[in-house]
Design an enzyme around this catalytic site. Sequence first.
Site, PDB file in Angstrom:
ATOM      1  N   HIS A 101       0.850  -1.185   0.000  1.00 29.85           N
ATOM      2  CA  HIS A 101       0.000   0.000   0.000  1.00 29.85           C
ATOM      3  C   HIS A 101       0.888   1.238   0.000  1.00 29.85           C
ATOM      4  O   HIS A 101       1.924   1.258   0.680  1.00 29.85           O
ATOM      5  CB  HIS A 101      -0.899   0.032   1.239  1.00 29.85           C
ATOM      6  CG  HIS A 101      -1.640  -1.237   1.492  1.00 29.85           C
ATOM      7  ND1 HIS A 101      -2.563  -1.753   0.614  1.00 29.85           N
ATOM      8  CD2 HIS A 101      -1.589  -2.121   2.520  1.00 29.85           C
ATOM      9  CE1 HIS A 101      -3.050  -2.882   1.097  1.00 29.85           C
ATOM     10  NE2 HIS A 101      -2.471  -3.125   2.253  1.00 29.85           N
ATOM     11  N   GLU A 118      -1.561  -0.368   8.253  1.00 25.73           N
ATOM     12  CA  GLU A 118      -2.443  -1.318   8.907  1.00 25.73           C
ATOM     13  C   GLU A 118      -1.671  -2.175   9.917  1.00 25.73           C
ATOM     14  O   GLU A 118      -0.454  -2.064  10.045  1.00 25.73           O
ATOM     15  CB  GLU A 118      -3.123  -2.220   7.866  1.00 25.73           C
ATOM     16  CG  GLU A 118      -2.168  -3.026   7.022  1.00 25.73           C
ATOM     17  CD  GLU A 118      -2.866  -3.711   5.846  1.00 25.73           C
ATOM     18  OE1 GLU A 118      -4.052  -3.437   5.586  1.00 25.73           O
ATOM     19  OE2 GLU A 118      -2.208  -4.525   5.177  1.00 25.73           O
ATOM     20  N   HIS A 176       3.876  -7.239   1.811  1.00 25.21           N
ATOM     21  CA  HIS A 176       3.288  -8.191   2.760  1.00 25.21           C
ATOM     22  C   HIS A 176       2.297  -9.128   2.084  1.00 25.21           C
ATOM     23  O   HIS A 176       1.827  -8.855   0.972  1.00 25.21           O
ATOM     24  CB  HIS A 176       2.586  -7.454   3.902  1.00 25.21           C
ATOM     25  CG  HIS A 176       1.442  -6.604   3.438  1.00 25.21           C
ATOM     26  ND1 HIS A 176       1.597  -5.293   3.041  1.00 25.21           N
ATOM     27  CD2 HIS A 176       0.118  -6.865   3.297  1.00 25.21           C
ATOM     28  CE1 HIS A 176       0.427  -4.783   2.682  1.00 25.21           C
ATOM     29  NE2 HIS A 176      -0.486  -5.732   2.828  1.00 25.21           N
ATOM     30  N   ARG A 196      -1.466  -5.077  -6.124  1.00 22.45           N
ATOM     31  CA  ARG A 196      -1.149  -6.506  -6.165  1.00 22.45           C
ATOM     32  C   ARG A 196       0.179  -6.693  -6.895  1.00 22.45           C
ATOM     33  O   ARG A 196       0.314  -6.335  -8.067  1.00 22.45           O
ATOM     34  CB  ARG A 196      -2.284  -7.270  -6.849  1.00 22.45           C
ATOM     35  CG  ARG A 196      -2.178  -8.779  -6.746  1.00 22.45           C
ATOM     36  CD  ARG A 196      -3.318  -9.490  -7.464  1.00 22.45           C
ATOM     37  NE  ARG A 196      -4.605  -9.204  -6.856  1.00 22.45           N
ATOM     38  CZ  ARG A 196      -5.638  -8.675  -7.496  1.00 22.45           C
ATOM     39  NH1 ARG A 196      -5.535  -8.353  -8.772  1.00 22.45           N
ATOM     40  NH2 ARG A 196      -6.773  -8.451  -6.870  1.00 22.45           N
TER      41      ARG A 196
END
Length: 320
Positions: A101, A118, A176, A196
């Site tokens: 991200h 996150e 990740h 992605r």
Amino acid sequence: MQPLTFEPLLKSTIWGGEKIIPFKNLNIEQPQVGESWEISGVENNETVVASGDYKGQTLNEVLSKEKERLVGTDNYKRFGNEFPLLIKFIDACQDLSIQVHPTDEIAHRQGKSRGKTEMWYIMKSDKGAHLRSGLKKKITPEEYKAMVENDTICDAIADYEVSEGDCFFLPAGRIHSIGTGCFLAEIQQTSDVTYRIYDFKRRDKDGNLRELHTELAAESIDYSVENDYQTHYVPKKNEGVGLVSCPYFSTAVYDLTEPMTLDYSELDSFVILIGLEGEAVLTDDEGNKTRLCGGQTVLFPATTKTIQIDGTIKMLETYV
């Protein structure tokens, strides 16, 4: 204001498992539920209040009416009528795609509203469950693209076998992937920007390879290397243990076997409590009573000053 509970948004995925519906004690049939969006203000994916004065209203509708009473004065100035956090449960029966991200700054440069930071808290997962987090060796953007092309990108990413209670902080830019067997709670910025990187040559239901975002990801990856990407802490009973504190959220875990009062009188923020296991009755300073058990999530407004907890429960606490 009353505390708010929401109807979950259950999302079936090609990698989803069968843990979420029984964990949440839902009397429905839906296959391969990979995600339960517990609290969401993401456009077109907004959770709806389940009961009380605001029943049937979306989170963003409540926020637009209650403003700083719901989220706090500083948070309302900062985020306006967008709720700042997205809360999920995730059940991975297969490896998820390798992702990254962007930071807020890079997201703005790429024409997106914001990036995404996150964290993951691992719940009761399968034996041998694993995940990937962070680069374990130095690579350049050019080497990264070549490794995606020749199917060796996993060789550059740290892989962890995980068990209940493990915690991972994922600042924007950290490569990740949630791995096979993981069952976890995810707390993140309200953003649906995901790039992605690699998807193991997996095909969708129509037989097509899923889209990769190689160039956008290359701009977003933090190429620095650390020795350890896991968040380490010492578990304790009957007190809050801090897990993550960052500009986007602060999170602690509580493992309670006796009554406890949480004092938020000096906090200018909403508070979200995420039930992991057990059961308790939560009573706020206005006398509102709410049941919390494993698989449930409750949003307390910024007007809440104290919460009395009676029961035996393990839960996450998060706020901005």
